[in-house]
Design an enzyme around this catalytic site. Structure first.
Site, PDB file in Angstrom:
ATOM      1  CB  SER A 156      -1.001   0.055   1.039  1.00  0.00           C
ATOM      2  OG  SER A 156      -1.911   1.010   1.155  1.00  0.00           O
TER       3      SER A 156
ATOM      4  CG  ASP B 114      -2.737   4.029  -1.134  1.00  0.00           C
ATOM      5  OD1 ASP B 114      -3.500   4.020  -2.202  1.00  0.00           O
ATOM      6  OD2 ASP B 114      -2.577   3.473  -0.170  1.00  0.00           O
TER       7      ASP B 114
ATOM      8  CG  ASP C 275      -3.021  -0.543  -2.151  1.00  0.00           C
ATOM      9  OD1 ASP C 275      -2.896   0.471  -1.684  1.00  0.00           O
ATOM     10  OD2 ASP C 275      -3.525  -1.383  -1.433  1.00  0.00           O
TER      11      ASP C 275
ATOM     12  CG  ASP D 271      -5.952   0.952  -0.346  1.00  0.00           C
ATOM     13  OD1 ASP D 271      -5.224   1.850  -0.200  1.00  0.00           O
ATOM     14  OD2 ASP D 271      -5.949   0.194   0.682  1.00  0.00           O
TER      15      ASP D 271
END
EC number: 5.4.2.10
Length: 452
Positions: free
Chosen positions: A103, A243, A245, A247
Site C-alpha cells: 500500500s 497511494d 495500491d 485504495d
C-alpha cells in the site's frame, strides 16, 4: 493476537521478513484454507495481482508456486490496484484473490493480502487458520502430481474490465474541471489516463512512471506537497493523490490545501443526503476522524458512527447495519452502492461528480467544515495493554473531558505495532489542546513510562 497477519494482511521487508519461502507457504496454506470446501473434481480458481514494487515478481512467483502445489487454477492479473483485484474476484466468480502490495509503505516493504470470494478481506478466524498451517510441525496438505496440479493463465484483460466497471458508475462526462492526478508511481499509474480520459476529464498526471523503486517516493496520498504546488501552478480546480495500491484518495483544493478522507466523505455524503441517497443519514468513520467532521454533519442533521481504526472495521459496520458510505481520515472511502472496499479512483471521480453537479469549488463545498485543532503524543511505555489498569490515568482523562465540557475529545489507545501509548486530543484552540494532552502525558509517563 495473530502472529503473521496484521490489519492489512502479512507485511514485512521484502526478502528479509517477507521472504519467497514465506510467500510459498502463504500460497500453499492460504490457498488450501480458502478453497478446501470445493466439491470433489471442481478446481478452485484464485486471482493473483501486485503493485509496482521491484520485489513484487519475486514474491508473486513463489506465491503462485504454493497455490499450484495444492491444485489451484491461478489467473495472473499482473499489476492492478487492490480495489481492482477485489472487484475482479467477484466479477469472475473466483474463490479468492491475493494482492501483493504494501500500500502506502516504502519500496523496501511488501505485503500479501487475501480476499475471499466476496471480494472482502478475510476474517480473523480464517487468518488464524492459515497461521496454524504455516506453523505446523509437519505439512500434511495434499501433494498432487501431474493430473492434480494447478495451472496459470494470464488474465491481463482484467484491468479493462475493472476500468469499465468504474466508468459505468459515472452518469455523465466530467468535463469543465481541470485536475492534476498523482499516481504515486504505483498500481494506478497505467490506469489513470485510460479511465479519466474515457470519463471526459481535463487532466494532467504526475508520478505515473514506476521503475520498481520509486513507488510512494515523496509522492502519492501520504506525500501531497508536490501535488499541492502543481495544482496552484497549473491553475487547476482539483488535485487527486492515490497511494501505491490506490485504495486511498487524498484531494487538494483549488488553493493548494490538502483535503483528507474526512472532508471527502463530508462532501460526498452531504450531496447524497441532499438527494435522499445517504442510507440512514449516516457516515461510518473510525475513532481517528476529527471532531469537526461530526460537528459539520450535525449541522445538516446527519449522523456519524465510529469504529476502531482500520477500514475493515468500517466495512463490517456498514454491512452489519446497511450504511452506504464510510471510510478513514487517511483516504480510504467506501461507497458500497458501487464497491465493497475503498477505491481511490472511484472516490476521486465521484468527488468530481459532486463538484460538477453543484457547480461549486471544493473549498466552497467545505466552507461549513471546521477542523478542531489536534495534538498527538506517542508515549513509550512498559506495557501498552495494561494502561486501563492504572487509575490515575483514567482519572486525568476524566478530568480533562470534564474541563472540555463537550467542546473537544480525548482518545488514548495503544499502538498496533510499537510499545507506545498514543495520547490524542482535539479542542477549540491549539493552545488548549496541547495543554490537555500534556496533562495526560505527564501522568502516563509517571505511571508506566519507560523512563519513569
Amino acid at each position: 493476537m495473530l502472529k503473521y497477519f496484521g490489519t492489512d494482511g502479512v507485511r514485512g521487508v521484502a526478502n528479509q521478513g517477507l521472504t519467497p519461502e514465506m510467500a510459498f507457504k502463504l500460497g500453499r496454506d492460504g490457498g488450501y484454507v480458502l478453497t478446501k470446501n470445493k466439491k470433489d473434481g471442481e478446481q478452485a480458481k484464485v486471482l493473483v495481482s501486485r503493485d509496482t514494487r521491484i520485489s513484487g515478481q519475486m514474491l508473486e512467483y513463489a506465491l503462485i508456486s504454493g497455490l499450484l502445489s495444492v491444485g489451484i487454477e491461478v489467473l495472473e492479473v499482473g499489476v492492478i490496484t487492490t480495489p481492482g483485484l477485489s472487484y475482479l474476484v467477484r466479477a469472475q466468480g473466483a474463490d479468492a484473490g491475493i494482492q501483493i502490495s504494501a500500500s502506502h509503505n516504502p519500496v523496501e516493504d511488501n505485503g500479501i493480502k487475501f480476499f475471499g470470494s466476496d471480494g472482502l478481506k478475510l476474517s480473523d478466524e480464517m487468518e488464524g487458520e492459515i497461521e496454524k498451517l504455516i506453523d505446523a510441525e509437519e505439512d500434511t496438505l495434499p501433494r498432487p502430481s501431474a493430473e492434480g496440479l494447478g495451472t496459470v493463465t494470464d488474465f491481463h484483460e482484467g484491468s479493462a474490465k475493472y476500468l469499465q466497471f468504474i466508468e459505468n458508475t459515472i452518469p455523465e462526462e466530467l468535463d469543465g474541471i481541470k485536475v492534476v492526478i498523482d499516481g504515486a508511481n504505483g498500481a494506478s499509474s497505467a490506469l489513470i489516463s485510460r479511465l479519466f480520459a474515457d470519463c471526459g476529464v481535463d487532466f494532467t498526471t504526475i508520478y505515473t512512471h514506476p521503475n520498481g523503486l520509486n513507488i510512494n517516493d515523496h509522492c502519492g496520498a501520504t506525500h501531497t506537497e508536490n501535488l499541492q504546488k502543481e495544482v496552484v501552478k497549473q491553475g487547476a480546480q482539483l488535485g487527486l493523490a492515490f497511494d501505491g495500491d490506490a485504495d486511498r484518495c487524498i484531494a487538494v483544493d483549488e488553493n493548494g490545501n490538502e483535503v483528507d478522507g474526512d472532508h471527502i466523505m463530508y462532501v460526498i455524503g452531504s450531496y447524497l443526503a441532499e438527494h435522499g441517497r445517504l442510507k440512514k443519514d449516516t457516515i461510518v468513520t473510525t475513532v481517528m476522524s476529527n471532531l469537526g467532521f461530526t460537528k459539520a454533519l450535525e449541522k445538516e442533521d446527519l449522523k456519524n458512527v465510529r469504529t476502531q481504526v482500520g477500514d475493515r472495521y468500517v466495512s463490517e459496520e456498514m454491512r452489519a447495519h446497511g450504511y452506504n458510505l464510510g471510510g478513514e481520515q487517511s483516504g480510504h472511502v467506501i461507497m458500497s452502492d458501487y464497491h465493497n472496499t475503498g477505491d481511490g479512483m472511484l472516490t476521486g471521480l465521484h468527488l468530481m461528480l459532486v463538484m460538477k453537479k453543484t457547480g461549486k469549488s471544493l473549498s466552497e463545498l467545505l466552507k461549513d467544515f471546521k477542523d478542531y485543532p489536534q495534538c498527538l503524543v506517542n508515549v513509550p511505555v512498559t506495557d501498552k495493554k495494561s494502561w486501563k489498569e492504572h487509575q490515575p490515568i483514567l482519572d486525568v482523562i476524566a478530568e480533562v473531558e470534564k474541563d472540555m465540557a463537550g467542546n473537544g475529545r480525548v482518545l488514548v489507545r495503544p499502538s498496533g505495532t510499537q510499545d507506545l501509548l498514543r495520547v490524542m486530543a482535539e479542542g477549540p484552540t491549539q493552545e488548549e489542546t496541547d495543554a490537555y494532552v500534556d496533562r495526560i502525558v505527564k501522568v502516563v509517563e509517571k505511571e508506566m513510562g519507560t523512563n519513569k
